[in-house]
Every structure is written in C-alpha cells, then in structure tokens.
Enzyme design. Structure first.
Site, PDB file in Angstrom:
ATOM      1  N   ASN A   1       0.869  -1.183   0.000  1.00  0.00           N
ATOM      2  CA  ASN A   1       0.000   0.000   0.000  1.00  0.00           C
ATOM      3  C   ASN A   1       0.903   1.230   0.000  1.00  0.00           C
ATOM      4  O   ASN A   1       1.503   1.554   1.019  1.00  0.00           O
ATOM      5  CB  ASN A   1      -0.891  -0.056   1.253  1.00  0.00           C
ATOM      6  CG  ASN A   1      -1.709   1.202   1.446  1.00  0.00           C
ATOM      7  OD1 ASN A   1      -1.786   2.055   0.558  1.00  0.00           O
ATOM      8  ND2 ASN A   1      -2.329   1.331   2.613  1.00  0.00           N
TER       9      ASN A   1
ATOM     10  N   LYS B   1       0.159   4.280  -0.261  1.00  0.00           N
ATOM     11  CA  LYS B   1      -0.475   5.459   0.363  1.00  0.00           C
ATOM     12  C   LYS B   1      -0.273   6.704  -0.519  1.00  0.00           C
ATOM     13  O   LYS B   1      -0.211   6.584  -1.742  1.00  0.00           O
ATOM     14  CB  LYS B   1       0.030   5.642   1.796  1.00  0.00           C
ATOM     15  CG  LYS B   1      -0.148   4.354   2.610  1.00  0.00           C
ATOM     16  CD  LYS B   1       0.028   4.526   4.085  1.00  0.00           C
ATOM     17  CE  LYS B   1      -0.160   3.181   4.770  1.00  0.00           C
ATOM     18  NZ  LYS B   1      -0.084   3.259   6.216  1.00  0.00           N
TER      19      LYS B   1
ATOM     20  N   GLU C   1      -5.209  -5.117  10.800  1.00  0.00           N
ATOM     21  CA  GLU C   1      -4.197  -4.078  10.979  1.00  0.00           C
ATOM     22  C   GLU C   1      -4.446  -3.336  12.290  1.00  0.00           C
ATOM     23  O   GLU C   1      -5.268  -2.410  12.324  1.00  0.00           O
ATOM     24  CB  GLU C   1      -4.258  -3.079   9.822  1.00  0.00           C
ATOM     25  CG  GLU C   1      -4.002  -3.711   8.474  1.00  0.00           C
ATOM     26  CD  GLU C   1      -3.445  -2.688   7.493  1.00  0.00           C
ATOM     27  OE1 GLU C   1      -2.323  -2.889   7.033  1.00  0.00           O
ATOM     28  OE2 GLU C   1      -4.112  -1.677   7.236  1.00  0.00           O
TER      29      GLU C   1
ATOM     30  N   HIS D   1      -9.526   0.968   5.270  1.00  0.00           N
ATOM     31  CA  HIS D   1      -8.213   1.177   5.893  1.00  0.00           C
ATOM     32  C   HIS D   1      -8.385   2.100   7.101  1.00  0.00           C
ATOM     33  O   HIS D   1      -9.201   3.033   7.076  1.00  0.00           O
ATOM     34  CB  HIS D   1      -7.229   1.790   4.883  1.00  0.00           C
ATOM     35  CG  HIS D   1      -5.828   1.781   5.404  1.00  0.00           C
ATOM     36  ND1 HIS D   1      -5.376   2.744   6.279  1.00  0.00           N
ATOM     37  CD2 HIS D   1      -4.804   0.921   5.225  1.00  0.00           C
ATOM     38  CE1 HIS D   1      -4.121   2.464   6.606  1.00  0.00           C
ATOM     39  NE2 HIS D   1      -3.755   1.363   5.975  1.00  0.00           N
TER      40      HIS D   1
ATOM     41  N   GLY E   1       2.515   2.203  10.782  1.00  0.00           N
ATOM     42  CA  GLY E   1       3.446   3.309  10.611  1.00  0.00           C
ATOM     43  C   GLY E   1       4.182   3.700  11.885  1.00  0.00           C
ATOM     44  O   GLY E   1       4.802   4.757  11.943  1.00  0.00           O
TER      45      GLY E   1
ATOM     46  N   GLU F   1      -6.716   4.501   8.144  1.00  0.00           N
ATOM     47  CA  GLU F   1      -6.534   5.932   7.878  1.00  0.00           C
ATOM     48  C   GLU F   1      -7.816   6.540   7.307  1.00  0.00           C
ATOM     49  O   GLU F   1      -8.075   7.727   7.489  1.00  0.00           O
ATOM     50  CB  GLU F   1      -5.319   6.133   6.946  1.00  0.00           C
ATOM     51  CG  GLU F   1      -4.025   5.951   7.731  1.00  0.00           C
ATOM     52  CD  GLU F   1      -2.859   5.392   6.948  1.00  0.00           C
ATOM     53  OE1 GLU F   1      -2.877   5.425   5.708  1.00  0.00           O
ATOM     54  OE2 GLU F   1      -1.912   4.881   7.593  1.00  0.00           O
TER      55      GLU F   1
ATOM     56  N   SER G   1       3.577  -2.151  10.333  1.00  0.00           N
ATOM     57  CA  SER G   1       5.028  -2.182  10.540  1.00  0.00           C
ATOM     58  C   SER G   1       5.674  -3.518  10.148  1.00  0.00           C
ATOM     59  O   SER G   1       6.602  -3.991  10.812  1.00  0.00           O
ATOM     60  CB  SER G   1       5.373  -1.813  11.988  1.00  0.00           C
ATOM     61  OG  SER G   1       4.954  -0.481  12.254  1.00  0.00           O
TER      62      SER G   1
END
Ligand code: PGA
Length: 252
Positions: free
Chosen positions: A11, A13, A168, A96, A174, A98, A214
């Site tokens: 991904n 991003k 996730e 996701h 991240g 985010e 990560s």
C-alpha cells in the site's frame, strides 16, 4: 489443514511521484518471477494506469487504495469500481484505518462500498483492527466482531470468495511497533472463528487473513509462521522494491 496461498500487498499510500511509481512498479514486476505468493501493489489513483503498464506480463496484480460506494453519477471527486477495472485494477482496499479514523468512514459506509465493489466485479482487501485505547481496555475481540459483522453484512458466498481480510492494529500502523506473532495469531484466529459462525467452514477456511502494521523483511517470517496469518499488507516497507521483494520472498 486448509492450505491458503499467501497474499502480500504493498500500500503505497499518498507517496511517490509518477517517475518513482513507474520505477517501483517495474522493479516489483521484475522481482516477482513466480506465483507462489499472490502479490499486489496499490499505487495512488493518478498513477494506476502507468503502474499497470509496468506490471504487464508479470503475475503482480494492481489495486486501488479506495473506491467509491456508488456506481456512477454526480459524486464529485469519487472514483467508481468500473473506472478502476478499466485501469486494470483487480483489487480495491476498503476500510483502511486511515480512512476510518482520519476521513471518518463509518461501518455502514464501508459495508456499502464493499457491496458496490463486489457487485461491479472487483475483489476487496477489507481492513480492520483495534486502536491502542481499545486494546488497552481489552476490547479488541468486541471490535473485530463488530467490524466483521458490519463490513460483511449481506454478502453472498460467491462475493465472499473475492475478499481478503487485512488485520491491521491501528497502534502498529506506521509506528514501528509490530504485533507479536502470537498477538497476530490470536486476532486472526478470532476473526476466522467469526467467519465460521457467519459463513461456515468453506469460507472460513479459504479466506486469506493477512497482517498489516510495521511489517518488515525481519519480522515477516515470524508472523507468517502462524497458522492463521496468510500474508501481509505492507505500507512503509513497500516503497522500496528491495524490502518489499524481501517480504514477498520471506512469505513464500
Ligand atoms: P505500515 O502500514 O506497514 O507502514 O505500518 C501498513 C498499512 O497501513 O497498510
């Protein structure tokens, strides 16, 4: 023991220039020489067609980082499943963290997107996972249950056959803080048990559940050694072909 093929996706991003995206796509395509692991990359929308060109003739699939909940019409700024299919996408990433937490997408909206994407012929990588506060309060299983039930409500068995679930944990995305293989296994086994309740053995045993948060070449083998961890959704480490290819190799 059911055998599920490993699935590793990158991904990207909101990263890469056009030139960087093309170079990364070409390097990934060159490095994936067999289909032991299903590999997909998720570039930014504007680069999909160009990256798709670099993947031609390779087993690497193209995916989009999001998709509209609607099929067509007056939805300014949205991108429909049909448009994504025309750029060569096979997959769309939905839910996701985010988008759930920064953009504010709700469970109902995510379910709507999942339905539209599957009806239009895309496959879906459906993301879910708990926040740090939820884990600290021991609520993670309640969160997974709610997210699985809400996101997957109303799907047919055939449609479910085109879903990959990505677990996730939000606290691992991240941050450099990866879930331990045991934490990942516990979460994946719980999600699979919910699939079993909802959809029965066949769907529960065949749906890939991949881990994200990560992931690096160093922690991949430990995570992949767990029976219910079927691959990885990789963010930061997918931006360099070397590290992404090392993860693909370690997953195989
Ligand atoms: P990360 O991102 O690998 O950079 O933690 C994972 C993801 O958001 O899919």
């Amino acid at each position: 023991m059911p055998t599920r093929k490993k699935f590793v996706a990158g991904n990207w991003k909101m990263n890469t220039t056009l030139a960087e995206a093309k170079a990364l796509g070409a390097a990934v395509a060159k490095g994936v020489t067999d289909d032991r692991v299903t590999v997909a990359v998720f570039p930014p929308y504007p680069w999909l067609t160009a990256v798709g060109e670099t993947l031609k003739g390779s087993p690497v699939a193209l995916g989009a980082q999001d998709v509209s909940s609607e099929k067509k019409g007056a939805f300014t700024g949205e991108v429909s499943p049909a448009m994504l299919l025309e750029t060569g996408c096979k997959y769309a990433l939905i839910g996701h963290s985010e988008r759930r937490h920064i953009i504010g997408e709700s469970e109902t909206f995510i379910n709507h997107k999942v339905h539209t994407a599957l009806e239009e012929g895309l496959s879906v990588v459906l993301c879910m996972g708990e926040t740090l506060a939820e884990r600290e309060r021991g609520l993670q299983e309640r969160v997974f249950q709610r997210q699985v039930y809400a996101a997957c409500a109303g799907l047919t068995d055939e449609q479910f056959g085109r879903i990959v679930i990505a677990y996730e944990p939000v606290w691992a995305i991240g941050t450099g803080k990866v879930a331990t293989p045991e934490q990942a296994q516990e979460a994946h086994a719980f999600v699979r048990s919910k699939l079993r309740q909802l959809y029965g053995d066949k769907i529960a045993d065949s749906t890939p559940i991949v881990y994200g948060g990560s992931v690096t070449p160093d922690n991949t083998v430990g995570l992949m050694s767990q029976p219910d961890v079927d691959g990885a959704l990789v963010g930061g480490a997918s931006l360099k072909a070397d590290s992404f290819l090392a993860i693909v190799k370690a997953a195989g």
